[in-house]
Design an enzyme around this catalytic site. Structure first.
Site, PDB file in Angstrom:
ATOM      1  N   HIS A 179       0.767  -1.193   0.017  1.00  0.00           N
ATOM      2  CA  HIS A 179      -0.080  -0.132  -0.014  1.00  0.00           C
ATOM      3  C   HIS A 179       0.919   1.375   0.022  1.00  0.00           C
ATOM      4  O   HIS A 179       0.286   2.368  -0.117  1.00  0.00           O
ATOM      5  CB  HIS A 179      -1.072   0.007   1.093  1.00  0.00           C
ATOM      6  CG  HIS A 179      -0.264   0.213   2.416  1.00  0.00           C
ATOM      7  ND1 HIS A 179       0.902  -0.592   2.954  1.00  0.00           N
ATOM      8  CD2 HIS A 179      -0.130   1.275   3.290  1.00  0.00           C
ATOM      9  CE1 HIS A 179       1.069  -0.274   4.065  1.00  0.00           C
ATOM     10  NE2 HIS A 179       0.773   1.164   4.365  1.00  0.00           N
ATOM     11  N   TRP A 211      16.812   9.830 -21.983  1.00  0.00           N
ATOM     12  CA  TRP A 211      17.650   8.415 -22.277  1.00  0.00           C
ATOM     13  C   TRP A 211      17.266   8.001 -23.549  1.00  0.00           C
ATOM     14  O   TRP A 211      15.818   7.988 -23.861  1.00  0.00           O
ATOM     15  CB  TRP A 211      17.112   7.481 -21.195  1.00  0.00           C
ATOM     16  CG  TRP A 211      17.963   7.853 -19.841  1.00  0.00           C
ATOM     17  CD1 TRP A 211      18.665   8.963 -19.488  1.00  0.00           C
ATOM     18  CD2 TRP A 211      17.888   7.207 -18.588  1.00  0.00           C
ATOM     19  NE1 TRP A 211      18.953   9.092 -18.246  1.00  0.00           N
ATOM     20  CE2 TRP A 211      18.406   7.723 -17.844  1.00  0.00           C
ATOM     21  CE3 TRP A 211      17.236   5.883 -18.341  1.00  0.00           C
ATOM     22  CZ2 TRP A 211      18.613   7.369 -16.428  1.00  0.00           C
ATOM     23  CZ3 TRP A 211      17.249   5.434 -17.162  1.00  0.00           C
ATOM     24  CH2 TRP A 211      17.957   6.097 -16.180  1.00  0.00           C
ATOM     25  N   ASN A 216       2.342   0.946 -19.034  1.00  0.00           N
ATOM     26  CA  ASN A 216       3.240   1.793 -18.198  1.00  0.00           C
ATOM     27  C   ASN A 216       2.297   2.983 -17.499  1.00  0.00           C
ATOM     28  O   ASN A 216       1.472   3.501 -18.064  1.00  0.00           O
ATOM     29  CB  ASN A 216       3.951   2.853 -18.988  1.00  0.00           C
ATOM     30  CG  ASN A 216       5.353   1.808 -19.601  1.00  0.00           C
ATOM     31  OD1 ASN A 216       4.967   0.745 -20.015  1.00  0.00           O
ATOM     32  ND2 ASN A 216       6.401   2.362 -19.435  1.00  0.00           N
ATOM     33  N   LYS A 230       6.954 -11.805 -12.833  1.00  0.00           N
ATOM     34  CA  LYS A 230       5.452 -11.520 -12.942  1.00  0.00           C
ATOM     35  C   LYS A 230       4.724 -12.658 -13.808  1.00  0.00           C
ATOM     36  O   LYS A 230       3.642 -12.811 -13.364  1.00  0.00           O
ATOM     37  CB  LYS A 230       5.416 -10.254 -13.700  1.00  0.00           C
ATOM     38  CG  LYS A 230       5.842  -8.913 -12.879  1.00  0.00           C
ATOM     39  CD  LYS A 230       4.716  -8.763 -11.851  1.00  0.00           C
ATOM     40  CE  LYS A 230       5.043  -7.795 -10.782  1.00  0.00           C
ATOM     41  NZ  LYS A 230       4.235  -7.674  -9.487  1.00  0.00           N
ATOM     42  N   GLY A 247       3.465   1.740  -2.123  1.00  0.00           N
ATOM     43  CA  GLY A 247       3.758   2.254  -3.466  1.00  0.00           C
ATOM     44  C   GLY A 247       2.768   2.870  -4.216  1.00  0.00           C
ATOM     45  O   GLY A 247       1.543   3.162  -3.808  1.00  0.00           O
ATOM     46  N   MET A 248       3.122   3.283  -5.451  1.00  0.00           N
ATOM     47  CA  MET A 248       2.182   4.087  -6.270  1.00  0.00           C
ATOM     48  C   MET A 248       0.844   3.671  -6.591  1.00  0.00           C
ATOM     49  O   MET A 248      -0.222   4.095  -6.254  1.00  0.00           O
ATOM     50  CB  MET A 248       2.820   4.507  -7.675  1.00  0.00           C
ATOM     51  CG  MET A 248       1.897   5.423  -8.510  1.00  0.00           C
ATOM     52  SD  MET A 248       2.935   6.052  -9.983  1.00  0.00           S
ATOM     53  CE  MET A 248       3.178   4.584 -10.901  1.00  0.00           C
ATOM     54  N   HIS A 287      10.859   4.990 -13.293  1.00  0.00           N
ATOM     55  CA  HIS A 287      10.369   5.074 -14.671  1.00  0.00           C
ATOM     56  C   HIS A 287      10.510   6.445 -15.309  1.00  0.00           C
ATOM     57  O   HIS A 287      10.504   7.682 -14.639  1.00  0.00           O
ATOM     58  CB  HIS A 287       8.875   4.589 -14.746  1.00  0.00           C
ATOM     59  CG  HIS A 287       9.091   3.166 -14.489  1.00  0.00           C
ATOM     60  ND1 HIS A 287       8.392   2.587 -12.915  1.00  0.00           N
ATOM     61  CD2 HIS A 287       9.034   1.928 -14.968  1.00  0.00           C
ATOM     62  CE1 HIS A 287       8.689   1.193 -12.975  1.00  0.00           C
ATOM     63  NE2 HIS A 287       8.836   0.785 -14.169  1.00  0.00           N
ATOM     64  N   TYR A 314      12.397  -8.867 -14.073  1.00  0.00           N
ATOM     65  CA  TYR A 314      11.050  -8.485 -13.271  1.00  0.00           C
ATOM     66  C   TYR A 314       9.976  -9.252 -14.158  1.00  0.00           C
ATOM     67  O   TYR A 314       9.066  -9.857 -13.702  1.00  0.00           O
ATOM     68  CB  TYR A 314      11.033  -7.091 -13.806  1.00  0.00           C
ATOM     69  CG  TYR A 314       9.544  -6.630 -13.157  1.00  0.00           C
ATOM     70  CD1 TYR A 314       9.301  -6.482 -11.805  1.00  0.00           C
ATOM     71  CD2 TYR A 314       8.652  -6.017 -13.791  1.00  0.00           C
ATOM     72  CE1 TYR A 314       8.304  -5.735 -11.192  1.00  0.00           C
ATOM     73  CE2 TYR A 314       7.374  -5.373 -13.449  1.00  0.00           C
ATOM     74  CZ  TYR A 314       7.273  -5.203 -11.929  1.00  0.00           C
ATOM     75  OH  TYR A 314       6.122  -4.503 -11.559  1.00  0.00           O
ATOM     76  N   LEU A 343      -1.158  -8.160  -9.752  1.00  0.00           N
ATOM     77  CA  LEU A 343      -0.878  -7.268 -10.594  1.00  0.00           C
ATOM     78  C   LEU A 343       0.520  -7.527 -11.223  1.00  0.00           C
ATOM     79  O   LEU A 343       1.402  -7.754 -10.384  1.00  0.00           O
ATOM     80  CB  LEU A 343      -0.990  -5.864  -9.977  1.00  0.00           C
ATOM     81  CG  LEU A 343      -2.336  -5.657  -9.223  1.00  0.00           C
ATOM     82  CD1 LEU A 343      -2.125  -4.059  -8.521  1.00  0.00           C
ATOM     83  CD2 LEU A 343      -3.295  -5.571 -10.243  1.00  0.00           C
ATOM     84  N   GLY A 344       0.561  -7.633 -12.647  1.00  0.00           N
ATOM     85  CA  GLY A 344       1.641  -7.917 -13.329  1.00  0.00           C
ATOM     86  C   GLY A 344       2.237  -6.387 -14.070  1.00  0.00           C
ATOM     87  O   GLY A 344       2.158  -5.244 -13.416  1.00  0.00           O
ATOM     88  N   SER A 345       2.358  -6.808 -15.277  1.00  0.00           N
ATOM     89  CA  SER A 345       3.147  -5.519 -16.008  1.00  0.00           C
ATOM     90  C   SER A 345       3.176  -5.924 -17.729  1.00  0.00           C
ATOM     91  O   SER A 345       3.209  -7.108 -17.874  1.00  0.00           O
ATOM     92  CB  SER A 345       4.611  -5.535 -15.450  1.00  0.00           C
ATOM     93  OG  SER A 345       5.272  -4.617 -16.831  1.00  0.00           O
ATOM     94  N   SER A 346       2.872  -4.950 -18.423  1.00  0.00           N
ATOM     95  CA  SER A 346       2.856  -5.174 -20.043  1.00  0.00           C
ATOM     96  C   SER A 346       4.333  -5.878 -20.378  1.00  0.00           C
ATOM     97  O   SER A 346       4.376  -6.296 -21.522  1.00  0.00           O
ATOM     98  CB  SER A 346       2.711  -4.109 -20.636  1.00  0.00           C
ATOM     99  OG  SER A 346       3.399  -2.899 -20.469  1.00  0.00           O
ATOM    100  N   CYS A 347       5.283  -5.772 -19.587  1.00  0.00           N
ATOM    101  CA  CYS A 347       6.696  -6.234 -19.966  1.00  0.00           C
ATOM    102  C   CYS A 347       6.644  -7.906 -19.883  1.00  0.00           C
ATOM    103  O   CYS A 347       7.461  -8.507 -20.316  1.00  0.00           O
ATOM    104  CB  CYS A 347       7.864  -5.752 -19.046  1.00  0.00           C
ATOM    105  SG  CYS A 347       7.758  -6.486 -17.279  1.00  0.00           S
ATOM    106  N   PRO A 383      -0.979  -4.097 -16.240  1.00  0.00           N
ATOM    107  CA  PRO A 383      -1.250  -2.672 -16.557  1.00  0.00           C
ATOM    108  C   PRO A 383      -0.233  -2.030 -17.635  1.00  0.00           C
ATOM    109  O   PRO A 383       0.713  -2.930 -17.488  1.00  0.00           O
ATOM    110  CB  PRO A 383      -0.987  -1.772 -15.407  1.00  0.00           C
ATOM    111  CG  PRO A 383      -0.336  -2.782 -14.597  1.00  0.00           C
ATOM    112  CD  PRO A 383      -0.678  -4.336 -14.774  1.00  0.00           C
TER     113      PRO A 383
END
Ligand code: GDP
Length: 324
Positions: A19, A209, A172, A147, A21-22, A186, A143, A112-116, A170
């Protein structure tokens, strides 16, 4: 199969793991209007990398719902530099939270995962079917592997034990409460901070970058938290479900937008010695759209709100003076 289902969260005990984290803090904000009991645990009270502690905490607090937002996260450089932390800490947290949730009889868990998690050269926009169809982007494979293992744990629990554990992926994310670490953040937080500091110091150029050509899709974290609550109530399937905004742009255009929002008037310089990462990762979010969910926060006002939050000093790793 759409995965549509109905589940009532009214009056339930909901544990939001991570809780601080963003994402976790946005989920807590969103759940506040749902008439449920929100459970959280500080890191001093509960280290989720410790199996025994995690099980004991869940036994003592007996949540009916778990939102698994706890993870070791970071941007492209952090992923590259801390492969052990990104792989092993995340695997440990997932194993502990998911197994303890099963052991104490949690009724619904949202991982919750990630699009990566999708292959580097996945077909765009990326549908959920692209999972494990090709090699991963090397800059974040540690990572991503963790995930993928987490979503597979949820699928395995559904299959073997009939647990109603689901996964959302989700795109980014950006928004209030982001991590502003100068090297490990990020791109949204990194650029908000860099443009802000350059504006205050009247620096004529700011470094971005990579080549500026990779394309990314950005979703406001408060929209994502809304999607999490929507999925808790309305989705049950072993298929992970994508959550994106459809707002895709090049990093160069994104950087220009952030500079504008922050009010930085200098020039952008691209540092091509830094990695670009995956060329493109636009999610196909048609399944969640088909269930009736859509985002509400457009990129520019969302970035303006994130910058306002930064100025209030609400992000993490904000050891600079953020006043303007
Ligand atoms: P990614 O989507 O996993 O690659 O996550 P990031 O948010 O770390 O990076 C997204 C893109 O933004 C990559 O192409 C980066 O090279 C680029 N980028 C440009 N400037 C920065 C910066 O200052 N920090 C980060 N993290 N990325 C940046």
């Amino acid at each position: 199969m759409t995965g549509a289902s109905t589940y009532n969260i009214f009056g339930k005990r909901v544990f939001v793991a991570g809780h601080r984290g963003m994402v976790g803090s946005a989920v807590v904000r969103r759940l506040a209007s749902e008439n449920c009991t929100i459970l959280t645990a500080d890191r001093r009270e509960l280290d989720l990398t410790k199996e025994e502690l995690t099980l004991r905490w869940l036994e003592a607090n007996h949540p009916e719902i778990v939102v698994h937002a706890a993870a070791k996260v970071g941007g492209i450089a952090a992923n590259n530099n801390f492969p052990v932390d990104f792989l092993c800490d995340n695997l440990a947290i997932e194993l502990n939270v998911i197994r303890a949730s099963h052991a104490v009889g949690v009724r619904r868990l949202l991982f919750l995962g990630s699009s990566c998690i999708y292959p580097k050269h996945a077909k765009q926009p990326i549908s959920e079917d692209e999972l494990l169809t090709g090699p991963l982007e090397p800059t974040n494979e540690w990572y991503a592997i963790a995930k993928i293992a987490g979503l597979k744990m949820c699928q395995a629990h559904r299959r073997q034990h009939g647990d109603d554990f689901i996964s959302a992926m989700p795109t980014n994310l950006y928004g209030p409460g982001d991590n502003y670490h100068p090297d490990h953040s990020h791109v949204p937080a990194a650029l908000i901070r860099r443009f802000h500091e350059a504006k205050l110091a009247n620096v004529p150029t700011v470094t971005v970058w990579g080549t500026g050509t990779p394309r990314r899709e950005f979703l406001n974290v408060d929209d994502f938290a809304d999607a999490c609550v929507f999925l808790l109530k309305q989705y049950s399937s072993d298929m992970p479900i994508n959550v994106g905004s459809g707002d895709e742009l090049s990093i160069a255009d994104f950087a220009t937008t952030v500079a504008d929002v922050v009010g930085y008037k200098g020039k952008l310089v691209f540092d091509t010695s830094k990695p670009d990462g995956t060329p493109r990762k636009l999610l196909d979010s048609s399944r969640i759209r088909g269930l009736g969910w859509r985002p509400n926060i457009a990129l520019r006002p969302g970035l303006a709100a994130a910058y306002a939050d930064f100025l209030k000093g609400h992000g993490r790793h904000l050891e600079v003076n953020a006043s303007s």
